[in-house]
Design an enzyme around this catalytic site. Structure first.
Site, short mmCIF file in Angstrom:
data_model
loop_
_atom_site.label_atom_id
_atom_site.label_comp_id
_atom_site.label_asym_id
_atom_site.label_seq_id
_atom_site.Cartn_x
_atom_site.Cartn_y
_atom_site.Cartn_z
N SER A 176 0.82 -1.21 0.00
CA SER A 176 0.00 0.00 0.00
C SER A 176 0.85 1.26 0.00
O SER A 176 1.93 1.30 0.60
CB SER A 176 -0.91 0.00 1.24
OG SER A 176 -1.59 1.24 1.38
N TYR A 200 -2.01 5.53 -4.59
CA TYR A 200 -2.99 6.59 -4.42
C TYR A 200 -2.38 7.83 -5.07
O TYR A 200 -1.21 8.15 -4.82
CB TYR A 200 -3.25 6.90 -2.94
CG TYR A 200 -4.14 5.92 -2.22
CD1 TYR A 200 -5.44 5.69 -2.65
CD2 TYR A 200 -3.70 5.26 -1.08
CE1 TYR A 200 -6.27 4.80 -1.97
CE2 TYR A 200 -4.51 4.38 -0.39
CZ TYR A 200 -5.80 4.16 -0.84
OH TYR A 200 -6.61 3.28 -0.17
N HIS A 306 -13.38 -1.79 -2.18
CA HIS A 306 -12.52 -1.30 -1.10
C HIS A 306 -12.89 -1.96 0.23
O HIS A 306 -12.83 -1.33 1.30
CB HIS A 306 -12.63 0.23 -0.98
CG HIS A 306 -11.34 0.90 -0.61
ND1 HIS A 306 -10.63 1.68 -1.48
CD2 HIS A 306 -10.62 0.91 0.54
CE1 HIS A 306 -9.55 2.15 -0.88
NE2 HIS A 306 -9.53 1.69 0.35
#
Length: 407
Positions: A176, A200, A306
């Site tokens: 992540s 992200y 998600h």
């Protein structure tokens, strides 16, 4: 590998060590084996931990309803119960919770139960392999490790433990952006293992670019861009406990301190592809978006909501999967993320067109309970369930699983 009549028998060398480290339920010694009265523990029922939530979800149960502490994790549900016992309220709220009324969180699990497998019999399954490939990379099982944030919140070894366990299992770990260990340090912990980096895109794109540069230099072989998060969902368990990141932890990509780029659009998939790595688009739930992902060069898409943590009330991922697979029509690989707790869940996803599934919470419960050893055990339990399930389904490998094998 030949398949025996039991999951444990599918890998004798592993089973021998497993028996020593994790004796079967009923073989425990000491106070965990019995209640104070000397009676055996009540039968384990996963609904008590996962479909009916604790008080932070708005439900209150009397103490006798709670299943007694697990002495021997023999499946993911057991690991979840152990994790609930060891995580503090701050961490448990973050990892276990969903958005809104948690309708989608619950339905991700329930939808798998609504699906049914259709086994074929009188098929030669003396030799069964769980191996497959993802983006041309060999993996030992069709289960990958999802990009789950802040893993050192669950265990001091965090992402390093997960990376080593995934490497030992022969599968891909996706790291992540919100990792509590630098991408380079995670890569160094398992230097020969396949690894992907989740992206992200921040409003300040320099932050994103610096992380991608570090990941690429550290041997990450794909970029997994999350596209369902222009803003973080409203996660009410976090609000109730006033969730805070401990001061001892630092995020490589600070998802709480830096806003996301809410102008992100399909052209940015092409921008990410400019880094020279395959781009996996994570967060697809509709045929229309699956088609657009392919048009803009995605190497793979992940059917994901998600983990029920963004828009509440959307489809469970296993229900959205067939439409996405049909829209992709072979132009990209399709993976599923969300609700996988059993090897049979993975088989249902494969039957409906996924090439592999990703596990997040299932991995996290193992990490919280026993660090690297817990993650490795969860992955081996799931691999063994897939192996046995393939044989009972009448398939010799994941490649043999077809749409006709599930409804």
């Amino acid at each position: 590998m030949g398949v025996n009549a039991s999951i444990e028998g599918s890998n004798p060398s592993f089973s021998a060590s497993l028996d020593r480290r994790f004796p079967l339920r009923g073989e425990e010694v000491g106070p965990t084996a019995t209640e104070n009265t000397g009676s055996r523990l009540p039968p384990h029922h996963p609904a008590c931990e996962t479909r009916l939530r604790h008080s932070e979800a708005g439900f209150v149960f009397s103490e006798p309803f709670r299943v007694a502490s697990v002495g021997t994790p023999i499946n993911v549900w057991d690991y979840e119960q152990v994790a609930q016992d060891v995580l503090d309220a701050n961490a448990l709220a973050y990892f276990a919770g969903g958005s809104g009324d948690e309708v989608t969180l619950r339905d991700n699990l329930a939808a798998f139960e609504r699906r049914r497998l259709r086994p074929r019999v009188l098929v030669d399954v003396r030799e069964v392999s769980t191996a497959t490939t993802v983006l041309g990379t060999d993996v030992a099982l069709p289960i990958l490790v999802a990009p789950l944030a802040m893993q050192r919140l669950a265990h001091p070894d965090g992402e390093v433990a997960t990376a080593r366990a995934a490497a030992a299992a022969g599968t891909v770990m996706c790291l992540s952006t919100a990792t509590t260990t630098r991408p380079a340090d995670v890569a160094a912990a398992a230097p020969d293992a396949p690894r992907w980096f989740q992206v992200y895109v921040f409003a300040d794109r320099r932050l994103t670019e610096e992380l991608i540069d570090e990941a690429k230099a550290s041997g990450y072989s794909a970029l997994v861009v999350t596209v369902d998060t222009p803003y973080l969902g409203r996660r009410e368990r976090d609000i109730r406990v006033d969730f805070k990141l401990p001061e001892t932890l630092t995020l490589a990509g600070n998802i709480f301190g830096h806003p996301f780029d809410s102008s992100l659009n399909w052209r940015d998939i092409e921008w990410l592809a400019g880094y020279g790595l395959p781009v996996v688009v994570k967060g697809i739930l509709t045929a229309e978006d699956a088609d657009l992902a392919c048009e803009h060069g995605a190497a793979a898409v992940v059917v994901s909501n998600h983990g029920g943590r963004q828009l509440d009330g959307v489809q469970a991922t296993i229900d959205a999967l067939p439409g996405v697979v049909d829209a992709v029509a072979g132009r990209a690989e399709v993976y599923l993320d969300g609700g996988v707790r059993r090897g049979t869940d993975a088989l249902k996803a494969l039957a409906l067109g996924a090439r592999a599934v990703l596990i997040g919470r299932a991995m996290l419960w193992g990490l919280a309970a026993r660090g690297e050893e817990g993650v490795a055990h969860v992955l081996e339990l799931l691999r063994a369930e897939v192996e046995l399930g393939l044989a009972l389904l009448g398939c010799s490998s994941p490649a043999d699983v077809r749409r006709a094998h599930a409804t």
